[in-house]
Design a protein around this motif. Sequence first.
Motif, PDB file in Angstrom:
ATOM      1  N   TRP A 128      42.120 -16.412  28.201  1.00 31.07           N
ATOM      2  CA  TRP A 128      41.616 -15.231  28.595  1.00 31.07           C
ATOM      3  C   TRP A 128      42.540 -14.025  28.340  1.00 31.07           C
ATOM      4  O   TRP A 128      42.002 -13.091  28.189  1.00 31.07           O
ATOM      5  N   LEU A 129      43.768 -14.187  28.081  1.00 32.94           N
ATOM      6  CA  LEU A 129      44.616 -13.335  27.514  1.00 32.94           C
ATOM      7  C   LEU A 129      44.079 -12.699  26.050  1.00 32.94           C
ATOM      8  O   LEU A 129      44.151 -11.376  26.194  1.00 32.94           O
ATOM      9  N   ASP A 130      43.543 -13.404  25.227  1.00 30.49           N
ATOM     10  CA  ASP A 130      43.039 -12.956  24.182  1.00 30.49           C
ATOM     11  C   ASP A 130      41.601 -12.183  24.157  1.00 30.49           C
ATOM     12  O   ASP A 130      41.584 -11.370  23.426  1.00 30.49           O
ATOM     13  N   ASP A 131      40.918 -12.814  24.907  1.00 28.45           N
ATOM     14  CA  ASP A 131      39.296 -12.415  24.844  1.00 28.45           C
ATOM     15  C   ASP A 131      39.074 -11.462  25.882  1.00 28.45           C
ATOM     16  O   ASP A 131      38.104 -10.765  25.761  1.00 28.45           O
ATOM     17  N   GLY A 132      39.909 -11.253  26.881  1.00 31.82           N
ATOM     18  CA  GLY A 132      39.663 -10.252  27.919  1.00 31.82           C
ATOM     19  C   GLY A 132      38.298 -10.259  28.758  1.00 31.82           C
ATOM     20  O   GLY A 132      37.720  -9.351  29.063  1.00 31.82           O
ATOM     21  N   THR A 133      37.930 -11.520  29.010  1.00 30.83           N
ATOM     22  CA  THR A 133      36.558 -11.697  29.599  1.00 30.83           C
ATOM     23  C   THR A 133      36.547 -11.227  31.237  1.00 30.83           C
ATOM     24  O   THR A 133      35.568 -10.894  31.793  1.00 30.83           O
ATOM     25  N   SER A 134      37.621 -11.057  31.833  1.00 34.60           N
ATOM     26  CA  SER A 134      37.556 -10.745  33.097  1.00 34.60           C
ATOM     27  C   SER A 134      38.941  -9.813  33.394  1.00 34.60           C
ATOM     28  O   SER A 134      39.902  -9.904  32.517  1.00 34.60           O
ATOM     29  N   ASP A 135      39.025  -8.952  34.435  1.00 39.19           N
ATOM     30  CA  ASP A 135      40.143  -8.285  34.637  1.00 39.19           C
ATOM     31  C   ASP A 135      41.319  -9.072  35.213  1.00 39.19           C
ATOM     32  O   ASP A 135      42.618  -8.666  35.042  1.00 39.19           O
ATOM     33  N   GLN A 136      41.307 -10.191  35.957  1.00 31.60           N
ATOM     34  CA  GLN A 136      42.352 -10.942  36.734  1.00 31.60           C
ATOM     35  C   GLN A 136      42.098 -12.441  36.705  1.00 31.60           C
ATOM     36  O   GLN A 136      40.935 -12.774  36.812  1.00 31.60           O
ATOM     37  N   VAL A 137      42.941 -13.117  36.607  1.00 40.08           N
ATOM     38  CA  VAL A 137      43.129 -14.575  36.751  1.00 40.08           C
ATOM     39  C   VAL A 137      44.049 -14.998  37.768  1.00 40.08           C
ATOM     40  O   VAL A 137      45.014 -14.147  37.977  1.00 40.08           O
ATOM     41  N   THR A 138      44.120 -16.060  38.454  1.00 37.36           N
ATOM     42  CA  THR A 138      45.094 -16.644  39.234  1.00 37.36           C
ATOM     43  C   THR A 138      45.562 -17.978  38.496  1.00 37.36           C
ATOM     44  O   THR A 138      44.814 -18.629  38.049  1.00 37.36           O
ATOM     45  N   LEU A 139      46.607 -18.264  38.501  1.00 38.29           N
ATOM     46  CA  LEU A 139      47.321 -19.430  38.037  1.00 38.29           C
ATOM     47  C   LEU A 139      48.845 -19.583  38.416  1.00 38.29           C
ATOM     48  O   LEU A 139      49.578 -18.832  38.455  1.00 38.29           O
ATOM     49  N   GLY A 140      49.114 -20.925  38.700  1.00 37.82           N
ATOM     50  CA  GLY A 140      50.486 -21.374  39.217  1.00 37.82           C
ATOM     51  C   GLY A 140      50.974 -20.422  40.355  1.00 37.82           C
ATOM     52  O   GLY A 140      52.017 -19.983  40.500  1.00 37.82           O
ATOM     53  N   GLY A 141      50.138 -20.238  41.387  1.00 36.92           N
ATOM     54  CA  GLY A 141      50.677 -19.514  42.298  1.00 36.92           C
ATOM     55  C   GLY A 141      50.800 -18.045  42.293  1.00 36.92           C
ATOM     56  O   GLY A 141      51.284 -17.117  42.991  1.00 36.92           O
ATOM     57  N   CYS A 142      50.160 -17.624  41.050  1.00 42.09           N
ATOM     58  CA  CYS A 142      50.246 -16.097  40.622  1.00 42.09           C
ATOM     59  C   CYS A 142      48.906 -15.478  40.415  1.00 42.09           C
ATOM     60  O   CYS A 142      47.932 -16.251  40.194  1.00 42.09           O
ATOM     61  N   LEU A 143      48.800 -14.068  40.712  1.00 38.11           N
ATOM     62  CA  LEU A 143      47.849 -13.251  40.284  1.00 38.11           C
ATOM     63  C   LEU A 143      48.221 -12.569  39.089  1.00 38.11           C
ATOM     64  O   LEU A 143      49.385 -11.737  39.021  1.00 38.11           O
ATOM     65  N   VAL A 144      47.356 -12.462  38.090  1.00 39.16           N
ATOM     66  CA  VAL A 144      47.786 -11.732  36.788  1.00 39.16           C
ATOM     67  C   VAL A 144      46.476 -10.949  36.592  1.00 39.16           C
ATOM     68  O   VAL A 144      45.289 -11.611  36.458  1.00 39.16           O
ATOM     69  N   TRP A 145      46.862  -9.570  36.064  1.00 33.05           N
ATOM     70  CA  TRP A 145      45.899  -8.621  35.777  1.00 33.05           C
ATOM     71  C   TRP A 145      46.255  -7.714  34.458  1.00 33.05           C
ATOM     72  O   TRP A 145      47.657  -7.805  34.521  1.00 33.05           O
ATOM     73  N   ARG A 146      45.317  -7.191  33.921  1.00 36.38           N
ATOM     74  CA  ARG A 146      45.535  -6.295  32.952  1.00 36.38           C
ATOM     75  C   ARG A 146      45.627  -4.563  33.480  1.00 36.38           C
ATOM     76  O   ARG A 146      44.581  -4.473  34.272  1.00 36.38           O
ATOM     77  N   GLY A 147      46.750  -3.930  33.403  1.00 31.74           N
ATOM     78  CA  GLY A 147      46.710  -2.663  33.993  1.00 31.74           C
ATOM     79  C   GLY A 147      46.113  -1.733  32.942  1.00 31.74           C
ATOM     80  O   GLY A 147      46.047  -1.944  31.771  1.00 31.74           O
ATOM     81  N   ARG A 148      45.981  -0.754  33.659  1.00 34.05           N
ATOM     82  CA  ARG A 148      45.097   0.636  32.598  1.00 34.05           C
ATOM     83  C   ARG A 148      46.489   0.937  31.667  1.00 34.05           C
ATOM     84  O   ARG A 148      46.134   1.842  30.702  1.00 34.05           O
ATOM     85  N   ASP A 149      47.533   0.641  31.917  1.00 38.58           N
ATOM     86  CA  ASP A 149      48.643   1.306  31.258  1.00 38.58           C
ATOM     87  C   ASP A 149      49.227   0.453  30.136  1.00 38.58           C
ATOM     88  O   ASP A 149      50.382   0.341  29.638  1.00 38.58           O
ATOM     89  N   ASP A 150      48.185  -0.451  29.630  1.00 37.74           N
ATOM     90  CA  ASP A 150      48.334  -1.569  28.710  1.00 37.74           C
ATOM     91  C   ASP A 150      49.473  -2.522  29.016  1.00 37.74           C
ATOM     92  O   ASP A 150      50.314  -2.863  28.092  1.00 37.74           O
ATOM     93  N   ARG A 151      49.807  -2.670  30.263  1.00 36.00           N
ATOM     94  CA  ARG A 151      50.746  -3.452  30.615  1.00 36.00           C
ATOM     95  C   ARG A 151      50.100  -4.954  31.410  1.00 36.00           C
ATOM     96  O   ARG A 151      48.782  -4.743  31.925  1.00 36.00           O
ATOM     97  N   LEU A 152      50.817  -6.102  31.171  1.00 34.95           N
ATOM     98  CA  LEU A 152      50.291  -7.168  31.915  1.00 34.95           C
ATOM     99  C   LEU A 152      51.132  -7.487  33.187  1.00 34.95           C
ATOM    100  O   LEU A 152      52.099  -7.685  32.864  1.00 34.95           O
ATOM    101  N   TRP A 153      50.318  -7.411  34.212  1.00 34.55           N
ATOM    102  CA  TRP A 153      51.204  -7.465  35.548  1.00 34.55           C
ATOM    103  C   TRP A 153      51.006  -9.114  36.162  1.00 34.55           C
ATOM    104  O   TRP A 153      49.913  -9.747  35.938  1.00 34.55           O
ATOM    105  N   ILE A 154      52.091  -9.794  36.670  1.00 35.13           N
ATOM    106  CA  ILE A 154      52.256 -10.967  37.119  1.00 35.13           C
ATOM    107  C   ILE A 154      52.842 -10.809  38.538  1.00 35.13           C
ATOM    108  O   ILE A 154      54.008 -10.313  38.705  1.00 35.13           O
ATOM    109  N   ALA A 155      52.113 -11.053  39.649  1.00 35.95           N
ATOM    110  CA  ALA A 155      52.714 -11.201  40.849  1.00 35.95           C
ATOM    111  C   ALA A 155      52.413 -12.439  41.622  1.00 35.95           C
ATOM    112  O   ALA A 155      51.299 -13.164  41.233  1.00 35.95           O
ATOM    113  N   ARG A 156      52.922 -12.698  42.786  1.00 33.21           N
ATOM    114  CA  ARG A 156      52.877 -14.029  43.486  1.00 33.21           C
ATOM    115  C   ARG A 156      51.579 -13.705  44.272  1.00 33.21           C
ATOM    116  O   ARG A 156      51.177 -12.674  44.748  1.00 33.21           O
TER     117      ARG A 156
END
Length: 461
Positions: free
Chosen positions: A309-337
């Motif tokens: 998912w990180l390589d192909d960018g098929t969706s804006d966000q995913v959930t894994l390991g109790g976390c929500l992960v998304w790509r920000g508009r600032d070219d940053r990868l965000w990881i939150a609970r």
Amino acid sequence: MDHGRQRLSDVKPVSDCEFEALLQRADPDLASAPPSVFLAGVSGGADSMALCLLLARWCHAHGHRLLAVTVDHALRPDSAEEAGRVSAWLAARGIEHKILKWQGAKPGTGLQAAARSARFKLLTDCAASLGASGLFLAHHVQDQAETMAMRLARGSGPDGLAGIRPRQMHGSIPVLRPLLSLPPARLRANCLAEAQVWVEDPSNRDRRFERVRIRRQANAMTEAGLDAGRLDRLAQAFGRLRDWSEKRLADFLTASGELDPRGFAALDLSAVLSLPLPLRTKLLSGLLQSIGGLDYPPRAENMTRFLTWLDDGTSDQVTLGGCLVWRGRDDRLWIARETPRKTGPEMLCGQRLSRWDGRFDVTWSGAQPVWIHMLTGKGERRLRLTGTVVKASKALPVSIRASLPALTDLDGRLFAPHLSETWTSQRPLEAGLFQIEFRPAVPWVADAFRASRDDRAAMND
């Protein structure tokens, strides 16, 4: 049953001088530690009894307080009697002792793993509540060899093959295993030299358990060239590789990421993608484990899908390991609970230190109880009515706000410690009653978090 004496005249007990050298190797800072409290996990077996006796003399010589702790798993009818017997043995030697009981229903499968996890949690929670400077466990070289054999059989990667760590942080508590290089025979020799009997756990002979089956194959493994010493040396070699990769990633996080004290991360996405795949996998796996408050990292197959998912960018966000992960508009990868479906409150009442949601160390020293919970649902709506959410939203997305801790007191007042606008004229934080700190469980993530936090403080000064 109590184990009787046996002839071990050809085995040398561990001397106090040798034990001090082992402590120094496990944690060089112990020699200069100020008087403090240390805990020792004592099952009553020969290994833990020997550790306790050695540790008691070391603590006495250095002005420390030692508390020996036995966990009664309540899995056998005579477990409470055995724990009481250990208490009597230690009392006769002037060693302070406490018994903790594993409460609640026991699982039908995976019992040994569940018991091990429950024991570790009870011990570390006890250490945290006392503000202890360390928890000592009596793992030895045979335990290391058995762990290595099981991980080899499962096809573990390099980190798994690094084996048991002699020192590992669990929240704010250093967990120390100074006996990892010693064979169990030497620890039995210590017990015999000091006329100390011990308890044999019948589960150590139960072939239903994987570790017992591995132990039964020890002779065959030795004949195949996989004796305990060789497996230990293999663990040390992989341990050096693990140390190198952890240092590399800690430096990476300091330079290209931010681990926020509120328990989320923002990474330079381009820098993440430029890492070699093994380091990228370890980086993200460690962050997911820590930010999600998990005991273990996500499964390998789940990480593979996540990296795709990180390589192909098929969706804006995913959930894994109790976390929500998304790509920000600032070219940053965000990881939150990720906000779990069930966020029931936990009561804090006169606790010096407790672990909340697997992520935060929490201190509440007020006379009245409070309840800690995630800032979601009703709490979010209450803050929205006061306009607090509007102010906070300028800095924090709702996905991060919802994972933050909040307190509710007996009068129903709501306080969100990371949103200063929620504090009323009665402020537990200013009174020193409440403290909370994000404490990642993965050691190198914790180191990077402390480094980045110190760097930000220096810049703010």
